[in-house]
Write an enzyme that holds these catalytic residues in place. Structure first.
Site, short mmCIF file in Angstrom:
data_model
loop_
_atom_site.label_atom_id
_atom_site.label_comp_id
_atom_site.label_asym_id
_atom_site.label_seq_id
_atom_site.Cartn_x
_atom_site.Cartn_y
_atom_site.Cartn_z
N HIS A 15 0.80 1.17 -13.11
CA HIS A 15 1.45 -0.05 -13.59
C HIS A 15 2.95 0.23 -13.72
O HIS A 15 3.34 1.26 -14.28
CB HIS A 15 0.86 -0.44 -14.95
CG HIS A 15 1.45 -1.71 -15.47
ND1 HIS A 15 1.11 -2.95 -14.97
CD2 HIS A 15 2.36 -1.92 -16.44
CE1 HIS A 15 1.81 -3.88 -15.60
NE2 HIS A 15 2.57 -3.28 -16.51
N THR B 211 -9.75 -0.26 -18.29
CA THR B 211 -10.76 -0.79 -19.21
C THR B 211 -10.78 -2.31 -19.05
O THR B 211 -10.01 -2.86 -18.26
CB THR B 211 -10.43 -0.42 -20.67
OG1 THR B 211 -9.11 -0.88 -20.94
CG2 THR B 211 -10.50 1.07 -20.91
N SER C 177 3.41 3.90 -15.36
CA SER C 177 2.33 4.55 -16.11
C SER C 177 1.07 4.59 -15.24
O SER C 177 0.77 3.62 -14.54
CB SER C 177 1.97 3.76 -17.38
OG SER C 177 3.12 3.47 -18.14
N GLU D 185 -9.71 -4.71 -20.77
CA GLU D 185 -8.46 -5.40 -21.13
C GLU D 185 -7.39 -5.08 -20.08
O GLU D 185 -7.25 -3.90 -19.70
CB GLU D 185 -8.05 -4.84 -22.48
CG GLU D 185 -7.30 -5.71 -23.43
CD GLU D 185 -7.99 -7.00 -23.82
OE1 GLU D 185 -7.23 -7.94 -23.97
OE2 GLU D 185 -9.24 -7.05 -23.96
N LEU D 186 -6.61 -6.06 -19.64
CA LEU D 186 -5.61 -5.85 -18.59
C LEU D 186 -4.53 -4.83 -19.00
O LEU D 186 -3.93 -4.96 -20.05
CB LEU D 186 -4.93 -7.19 -18.23
CG LEU D 186 -3.85 -7.13 -17.14
CD1 LEU D 186 -4.47 -6.87 -15.78
CD2 LEU D 186 -3.03 -8.41 -17.15
N ASP D 187 -4.30 -3.83 -18.14
CA ASP D 187 -3.25 -2.80 -18.33
C ASP D 187 -3.31 -2.14 -19.70
O ASP D 187 -2.28 -1.85 -20.31
CB ASP D 187 -1.85 -3.43 -18.13
CG ASP D 187 -1.69 -4.03 -16.74
OD1 ASP D 187 -2.29 -3.49 -15.79
OD2 ASP D 187 -0.96 -5.02 -16.62
N GLY E 252 0.78 -1.24 0.00
CA GLY E 252 0.00 0.00 0.00
C GLY E 252 0.81 1.28 0.00
O GLY E 252 0.32 2.32 0.45
N SER E 253 2.04 1.22 -0.54
CA SER E 253 2.83 2.46 -0.52
C SER E 253 2.25 3.49 -1.50
O SER E 253 2.30 4.69 -1.23
CB SER E 253 4.30 2.18 -0.80
OG SER E 253 4.49 1.78 -2.14
N GLU F 234 6.83 6.11 -8.95
CA GLU F 234 5.37 5.88 -8.83
C GLU F 234 4.76 6.83 -7.81
O GLU F 234 3.67 7.38 -8.02
CB GLU F 234 5.11 4.43 -8.39
CG GLU F 234 5.45 3.41 -9.45
CD GLU F 234 5.11 1.98 -9.00
OE1 GLU F 234 4.12 1.80 -8.28
OE2 GLU F 234 5.85 1.06 -9.39
N ASN G 151 -5.35 3.15 -12.64
CA ASN G 151 -4.41 2.15 -12.11
C ASN G 151 -3.00 2.65 -12.33
O ASN G 151 -2.75 3.44 -13.24
CB ASN G 151 -4.60 0.82 -12.86
CG ASN G 151 -3.66 -0.26 -12.37
OD1 ASN G 151 -3.45 -0.41 -11.15
ND2 ASN G 151 -3.09 -1.03 -13.28
C1 GRF Z 1 3.48 -1.13 -7.50
O1 GRF Z 1 4.71 -1.37 -8.09
C2 GRF Z 1 2.44 -0.87 -8.57
O2 GRF Z 1 2.96 -0.25 -9.70
C3 GRF Z 1 1.98 -2.25 -8.90
O3 GRF Z 1 2.00 -2.94 -7.68
C4 GRF Z 1 2.92 -2.34 -6.79
C5 GRF Z 1 2.18 -1.99 -5.55
O4 GRF Z 1 2.99 -1.49 -4.52
N1 GRF Z 1 0.72 -2.20 -9.58
P1 GRF Z 1 2.32 -0.79 -3.26
O5 GRF Z 1 1.34 -1.80 -2.65
O6 GRF Z 1 1.60 0.43 -3.74
O7 GRF Z 1 3.43 -0.46 -2.32
#
Ligand code: GRF
Length: 317
Positions: A110, A142, A137, A144-146, A14-15, A175, A108
């Site tokens: 990714h 949608t 990103s 379709e995945l990612d 959950g960072s 991120e 989302n």
């Molecule tokens: C992240 O790398 C995110 O891009 C991916 O899953 C990971 C989740 O990390 N979808 P966190 O739980 O947010 O720390």
């Protein structure tokens, strides 16, 4: 205008959720975190969210059909008045019904520069391919995945000797910059209720003798000295919907519109019995020309003969 209420779905650490949460506490942030939900009651991010005073919901998905589990999450999101969903390390494929329900309002993050490396093991694949950069990103979700439209990206250089772990750690730093900022700008921007109201207002007030007046706390548009022809509606019934309400010829037309496209049209509570229709503006793909046509048509139904006659003449030229 009230702040958007974001429900964050997590499965683990959950960072990214934390990054979104702390950004939401900065002055001017257009969203708040209304709920953090997880499909794993042990997800460490839940404890952090709870400690920060955020409402949490946890339920293990095991033993439930995908659509049923998603139904539970959807019910929680609605119960807490969520207007948007942010997936943050949510390791579940979503059912089509859930994706559809939140279309245009779900994002989302990714860990790759999409469209490269959808799915898992993104960093290892980028290193194996000899890429100069990995990255992350933020995209709309949608079916379709990612695969949904990318809202923003941040490249991260791959260093000699990088492993999937060392690269992931640096991408994670990126991120945490990218996600809150993108969500902030996206909600404040074209997709936000303020911007949607501005679009509706411009079209409604361009009609002859159209005026704006608050009606039960909602911006309404009426013909000077006459009837209302449109209302802008945002989260009016705790339903998280942003829409414009216009007149139809009656309940039959209303029903056939909903049958034709239940994702776009709905029967607005209270006004429904008189044949008004709700047109969703919050699905991320609003056809403004279509909205403009509806406003003009609804205006015709509300306007006195004297004005419609003039309009008919003008339309002929
Ligand atoms: C992240 O790398 C995110 O891009 C991916 O899953 C990971 C989740 O990390 N979808 P966190 O739980 O947010 O720390």
């Amino acid at each position: 205008m009230a702040r958007a209420r974001v429900g964050v779905l997590i499965s683990g650490r959950g960072s990214n959720m934390a990054a979104l949460l702390y950004a939401s506490r900065l002055e001017g942030c257009p969203y708040e975190i209304a709920l953090v939900a997880a499909n794993d009651p042990q997800a460490p991010g839940l404890a952090l969210a709870a400690a920060e005073g955020v409402t949490t919901f946890a339920r293990c998905h095991k033993g439930l059909k995908r659509a049923d589990f998603d139904g539970l999450i959807d019910a929680e999101l609605r119960r807490h008045g969520c207007t948007h969903v942010a997936l943050a390390g949510y390791m579940r494929l979503l059912s089509p019904g859930f994706v559809d329900r939140w279309a245009g309002r779900m994002v989302n993050i990714h860990p790759s520069l999409l469209p490269a490396y959808k799915g898992l093991d993104t960093h290892a694949r980028a290193i194996a391919a000899g890429d100069g950069h990995g990255g992350c990103s933020v995209h709309l979700v949608t079916a379709e995945l990612d695969d949904g439209p990318v809202l923003a990206q941040c490249p991260v250089a791959i260093l000699p000797g990088d492993t999937a772990e060392t690269l992931a750690a640096r991408v994670l730093i990126a991120e945490h910059q990218l996600y809150p900022r993108t969500l902030w700008e996206w909600i404040a921007g074209a997709n936000g209720p303020e911007a949607l109201l501005t679009e509706v207002r411009a079209r409604a007030l361009a009609l002859p003798e159209a005026r704006e007046k608050l009606s039960h706390g909602t911006p309404g548009f009426h013909v000077e000295g006459g009837k209302f022809f449109a209302y802008f509606s945002h989260d009016r019934h705790g339903d998280a919907i942003t829409s414009v309400l216009v007149r139809t010829s009656g309940v039959e037309e209303q029903a056939s519109l909903i049958e034709r496209d239940a994702n776009l049209y709905y029967r607005p509570p209270y006004l429904g019995p008189s044949g008004w229709i709700g047109i969703r503006l919050d699905r991320g793909d609003t056809d403004w020309e279509h909205v403009g046509d509806w406003l003009a048509r609804s205006w015709r139904m509300a306007a006195p003969k004297r004005l419609t006659r003039l309009r008919d003449i003008a339309d002929r030229f």
